[in-house]
Write an enzyme that holds these catalytic residues in place. Structure first.
Site, mmCIF file in Angstrom:
data_model
loop_
_atom_site.group_PDB
_atom_site.id
_atom_site.type_symbol
_atom_site.label_atom_id
_atom_site.label_comp_id
_atom_site.label_asym_id
_atom_site.label_seq_id
_atom_site.Cartn_x
_atom_site.Cartn_y
_atom_site.Cartn_z
ATOM 1 N N ASN A 122 0.938 -2.195 -1.070
ATOM 2 C CA ASN A 122 1.325 -0.898 -0.518
ATOM 3 C C ASN A 122 2.679 -0.443 -1.032
ATOM 4 O O ASN A 122 3.560 -1.256 -1.308
ATOM 5 C CB ASN A 122 1.361 -0.961 1.008
ATOM 6 C CG ASN A 122 -0.022 -1.192 1.582
ATOM 7 O OD1 ASN A 122 -1.015 -1.036 0.872
ATOM 8 N ND2 ASN A 122 -0.091 -1.578 2.836
ATOM 9 N N VAL A 123 2.821 0.856 -1.078
ATOM 10 C CA VAL A 123 4.074 1.430 -1.541
ATOM 11 C C VAL A 123 4.904 1.925 -0.357
ATOM 12 O O VAL A 123 6.008 2.428 -0.537
ATOM 13 C CB VAL A 123 3.818 2.557 -2.572
ATOM 14 C CG1 VAL A 123 3.157 1.974 -3.826
ATOM 15 C CG2 VAL A 123 2.938 3.667 -1.999
ATOM 16 N N ASP A 124 4.366 1.785 0.849
ATOM 17 C CA ASP A 124 5.144 2.161 2.033
ATOM 18 C C ASP A 124 6.129 1.037 2.368
ATOM 19 O O ASP A 124 6.094 -0.041 1.774
ATOM 20 C CB ASP A 124 4.219 2.485 3.224
ATOM 21 C CG ASP A 124 3.418 1.277 3.711
ATOM 22 O OD1 ASP A 124 4.034 0.229 4.020
ATOM 23 O OD2 ASP A 124 2.179 1.372 3.807
ATOM 24 N N GLY A 184 -6.656 -6.130 4.938
ATOM 25 C CA GLY A 184 -6.840 -4.726 4.599
ATOM 26 C C GLY A 184 -6.796 -4.376 3.128
ATOM 27 O O GLY A 184 -6.200 -3.376 2.747
ATOM 28 N N THR A 185 -7.441 -5.192 2.326
ATOM 29 C CA THR A 185 -7.562 -4.810 0.916
ATOM 30 C C THR A 185 -9.006 -5.003 0.481
ATOM 31 O O THR A 185 -9.634 -6.004 0.806
ATOM 32 C CB THR A 185 -6.588 -5.584 -0.007
ATOM 33 O OG1 THR A 185 -6.967 -5.370 -1.361
ATOM 34 C CG2 THR A 185 -6.537 -7.059 0.284
ATOM 35 N N HIS A 197 3.055 -2.842 -6.398
ATOM 36 C CA HIS A 197 2.769 -1.548 -7.020
ATOM 37 C C HIS A 197 3.880 -0.518 -6.846
ATOM 38 O O HIS A 197 3.650 0.675 -6.976
ATOM 39 C CB HIS A 197 1.446 -0.989 -6.470
ATOM 40 C CG HIS A 197 0.263 -1.840 -6.812
ATOM 41 N ND1 HIS A 197 -0.909 -1.845 -6.104
ATOM 42 C CD2 HIS A 197 0.086 -2.743 -7.820
ATOM 43 C CE1 HIS A 197 -1.765 -2.707 -6.651
ATOM 44 N NE2 HIS A 197 -1.188 -3.262 -7.686
ATOM 45 N N TYR A 238 3.314 12.663 -4.608
ATOM 46 C CA TYR A 238 4.146 11.592 -4.055
ATOM 47 C C TYR A 238 5.159 12.114 -3.044
ATOM 48 O O TYR A 238 5.522 11.408 -2.105
ATOM 49 C CB TYR A 238 4.799 10.778 -5.183
ATOM 50 C CG TYR A 238 3.760 9.894 -5.854
ATOM 51 C CD1 TYR A 238 3.315 8.742 -5.227
ATOM 52 C CD2 TYR A 238 3.185 10.256 -7.064
ATOM 53 C CE1 TYR A 238 2.317 7.948 -5.798
ATOM 54 C CE2 TYR A 238 2.187 9.480 -7.642
ATOM 55 C CZ TYR A 238 1.765 8.327 -7.006
ATOM 56 O OH TYR A 238 0.778 7.553 -7.556
#
Ligand code: NAD
Length: 228
Positions: free
Chosen positions: A89-91, A172-173, A106, A55
């Site tokens: 997304n985690v961004d 985009g998934t 998430h 990470y």
């Protein structure tokens, strides 16, 4: 008159053109790491250093990339629509492009949390989480990420939001990761649904949707210019 509500569900593909790899595409993250070694609670128990390093690298990269045309187009849409983004997304690229309503299903890469009390969430200063970095209760801090096998607490709120959409957009998934993939089931019958992805969708169980077979940047532009 109040603005129409567009609910947008995004996945790793919306950030691909920013240079962040997706998980399942070839050259994706799964090829370099075994998911069981880096994205599960068991991995955290077994090898914290590896999980932290994984990470840390993702977080470091996040400081080096920029939002792309798709993120900016979605932010721009707020002028005319009530836009609500649900992202897997985690961004933080949606926020950096200017979107003001972003729900992270998430977790978030730039945040960390206590490993004994999940309500103790902190924004990390810089990119590196180190062994020995502790929460106020004295436990090691962990990435603020929903790992495989952990409950997705935001799902009920995301389902409720999906049911309020006047227009639903999926970008985009692969719709492979549950429970996020099941959110489309909550979209009200008759709501226009648009799917933007360069690849054919897998299992999408909505009776009718418009498929825009494009990358996120060009696809989102096309959506705005031709369909909205
Ligand atoms: P996925 O990897 O399963 O699917 C990615 C999808 O994006 C595929 O359908 C692919 O065809 C599509 N895609 C590839 N390039 C694209 C482009 N340029 N424009 C539009 N679409 C493109 O990803 P997922 O469905 O989001 O699920 C995987 C999980 O991985 C998620 O839970 C997410 O949390 C996590 N993840 C997040 C990031 C991030 O935060 N940026 C990156 C990788 C993975």
């Amino acid at each position: 008159m109040s603005k129409k509500r567009i609910v947008v569900l995004t996945g790793a593909g919306v950030s691909a053109e920013s240079g962040i790899k997706t998980f399942r595409d070839s050259g994706g993250l799964w090829e370099e790491y075994d998911i069981m070694d880096v994205a599960t609670p068991e991995a955290w128990e077994r090898n914290r250093d590896l999980v932290m390093e994984f990470y840390n690298q993702r977080r470091k990269q996040l400081y080096e990339v920029e939002p792309n045309a798709a993120h900016y187009a979605l932010a721009e849409l707020e002028k005319d629509y009530d836009v609500r983004i649900i992202t897997q997304n985690v961004d933080d690229l949606h926020e950096r492009a200017g979107s003001t309503h972003v729900m992270h299903l998430h977790g978030e890469l730039k945040k960390v949390r206590s490993s004994v009390d999940e309500n103790l969430v902190y924004t990390l200063d810089g990119w590196e989480l180190k062994p020995g970095d502790k929460c106020e209760k004295g436990s090691q801090l962990r990435p603020h990420i929903v790992w495989f096998g952990e409950p997705v607490h935001m799902i009920p709120a995301a389902a409720e939001l999906s049911a309020t959409a006047d227009i639903y957009v999926i970008i985009g998934t692969s719709l492979n990761v549950y429970p996020a993939a099941g959110l489309v089931d909550y979209v009200r019958p008759g709501t226009p649904v648009y799917l933007i992805d360069p690849a054919e969708p897998g299992a999408i169980h909505i009776p009718k949707f418009t498929f825009i077979q494009e990358k996120a940047g060009t696809g989102t532009k096309k959506l705005v210019e031709e369909y909205l």
